[in-house]
Write an enzyme that holds these catalytic residues in place. Structure first.
Site: not given
Ligand code: NAD
Length: 466
Positions: A202, A290
């Site tokens: 999401k 959420y």
């Molecule tokens: P994050 O920044 O920690 O991870 C993002 C990943 O994408 C990294 O590995 C990064 O290298 C990669 N990536 C690839 N192309 C990229 C770019 N152009 N710019 C930045 N990163 C890039 O983020 P996250 O917190 O892991 O979030 C990722 C997804 O997961 C989002 O859609 C977020 O909404 C979702 N999320 C959901 C929950 C949940 O509880 N359901 C919790 C956190 C995050």
């Protein structure tokens, strides 16, 4: 029976709370009372060394038998337990029975960031129908290291560039997309075209049109698409839905759902969240979703109108591209109003209160990873059921694995994800125009879907047998 006790009995009979109160007391506050009563005595003994030989107290008589039984005839099952190690029948499991590794579906995780590494990959250890079979990353060293840590074969490692070659990998059935929001569409479409089912984080995508393209790509390739609304599998949330559907709170008039977190722009995971092109928007897309989604599943209805205000402090450079504080109001067909907020400038918080004609219900937190809390209060009596936490991430992944194996529709479909994005767009429109905005949608979902045949629905709202 005292007058006060009689009053309680009368109230119990009248009340729509049909919970087994004795069980509730044993499950939560009773246990706490017992711990409180024993705790200080243990603490005193430990601190003073009372009863130990070292302290100069009574010498232990090794080998002496102590028997505190009351001499009654023990139940058959107690007296006939064999003294030697023995096999016993398979107990009932609280979740699905785990299937053998080769019967589990293979998953590839796309994007190895904070959420993937800290929550999702470890959750495969708690899953019953899913196993990690692939990783996809733009960083080859990280991908190799993670693959080694989780026992993923070299043939399961992909980059964003060669991702499409996953079509040749029969060991991978489902792709889980955990990338910045604006990249969800590209990788969902590529995964579906590679013949893989998709679980997508999401918010589904920044625009309704992008969501539509994702749905079409999965439909055209006959693949399942699910949006990762983990809290739709979380037991406190399911218990709250059940309480509302069973009429415990009466007719719902008001909801108050709030979400907040503080973003540090030095953190890579905050940087893309503050970049409009990658995030789609600010706190609303990331965490306000959420509050929005919970309002919808708690009520089991779709809002027809929204009104919103958005405000970001002008001197805060974090909000050069996306919004900080959002307050939005959702109007539901049965007359309920949900007041929701999201913010990127508060310590982490999320909570929901549901106010009905008979009682109010509160969850705080509403959507953390763990440590949920649920109470129902009718103004006189409070019920705080004891609910066991589960691994929501494993539960949602296993749900999709089972949907693929059984060829059934996932609870959180692409249309479910698109509905949130549609409402988010209406919230922005309202904030921009200052007007109430109508939501044009014929999306509907069975209000009992999430609590029907769910292995994660806790058995806490029992009919009273006392
Ligand atoms: P994050 O920044 O920690 O991870 C993002 C990943 O994408 C990294 O590995 C990064 O290298 C990669 N990536 C690839 N192309 C990229 C770019 N152009 N710019 C930045 N990163 C890039 O983020 P996250 O917190 O892991 O979030 C990722 C997804 O997961 C989002 O859609 C977020 O909404 C979702 N999320 C959901 C929950 C949940 O509880 N359901 C919790 C956190 C995050």
């Amino acid at each position: 029976m005292s007058e006060q006790d009689q009053h309680h009995v009368d109230r119990d009979e009248e009340a729509t709370f049909s919970i087994n109160r004795r069980r509730f007391l044993q499950g939560s506050s009773g246990a706490l009372l017992a711990a409180g009563a024993l705790g200080p005595a243990f603490a005193h003994a430990a601190a003073s060394g009372e009863g130990s030989a070292r302290s100069g107290g009574r010498q232990a008589s090794n080998g002496q038998e102590f028997d505190f039984g009351n001499g009654a005839t023990a139940p058959e099952g107690v007296s006939s337990v064999p003294a030697s190690a023995t096999g016993r029948p398979m107990p009932d499991l609280e979740q699905y029975d785990p299937v053998a590794p080769d019967e589990r579906l293979g998953w590839a995780v796309v994007g190895l960031g904070d959420f993937a590494l800290n929550q999702i990959l470890p959750a495969f250890g708690n899953s019953t129908h899913s196993r990690l079979a692939g990783v996809v990353s733009g960083n080859a060293d990280k991908a190799r290291q993670v693959a080694q840590q989780y026992g993923v074969a070299d043939s399961g490692i992909y980059s964003y560039d060669n991702f499409d070659e996953i079509s040749d990998n029969d060991d991978i059935d489902i792709v889980y997309i955990i990338l910045p929001n604006a990249l969800h569409e590209e990788f969902t479409v590529r995964a579906a075209q590679a013949g893989k089912h998709v679980l997508c984080e999401k918010p589904m995508a920044p625009s309704v049109e992008a969501c539509q393209r994702m749905i079409e790509a999965c439909r055209d390739n006959d693949r399942k698409l699910m949006i990762a609304y983990r809290e739709q599998f979380e037991p406190h949330n399911l218990a709250a839905i059940k309480a509302i559907r069973d009429g415990m709170v009466g007719d719902v008039n008001l909801l108050s759902v709030n979400t907040g977190v503080s973003l540090d722009p030095e953190e890579p995971s905050a940087q893309w969240r503050l970049n409009k092109a990658l995030a789609g928007g600010g706190s609303l897309y990331d965490i306000g979703i959420y509050a929005l989604n919970a309002s919808r599943y708690l009520l089991g209805e779709e809002p027809t109108q929204v009104f919103a205000r958005i405000h970001s402090r002008e001197d805060d450079p974090r909000f050069a591209q996306v919004e900080d504080n959002v307050a939005f109001q959702l109007i539901f067909p049965n007359g309920a109003v949900a007041n929701c907020t999201s913010s990127y400038s508060t310590p982490k918080n999320n909570e929901a209160s549901v106010f009905g004609t008979k009682a109010w219900l509160r969850m705080a937190p509403l959507s953390n990873y763990y440590n949920h809390w649920l109470i129902v209060d009718d103004g006189n009596q409070r019920i705080e059921p004891s609910i066991q936490e589960i691994d929501q991430f494993a539960a949602e992944m296993d749900h999709l694995s089972r949907c693929v194996q059984d060829d059934t529709a996932p609870h959180a479909s692409g249309e479910e994800g698109m509905q949130d994005v549609r409402i988010i767009r209406a919230i922005y429109e309202s904030a921009a125009t200052g007007e109430m905005v109508s939501i044009e949608s014929d999306y509907e979902r069975d209000p009992n879907l999430l609590i029907t045949d769910s292995p994660n629905l806790p058995d806490v709202w029992q009919q009273s047998d006392s």
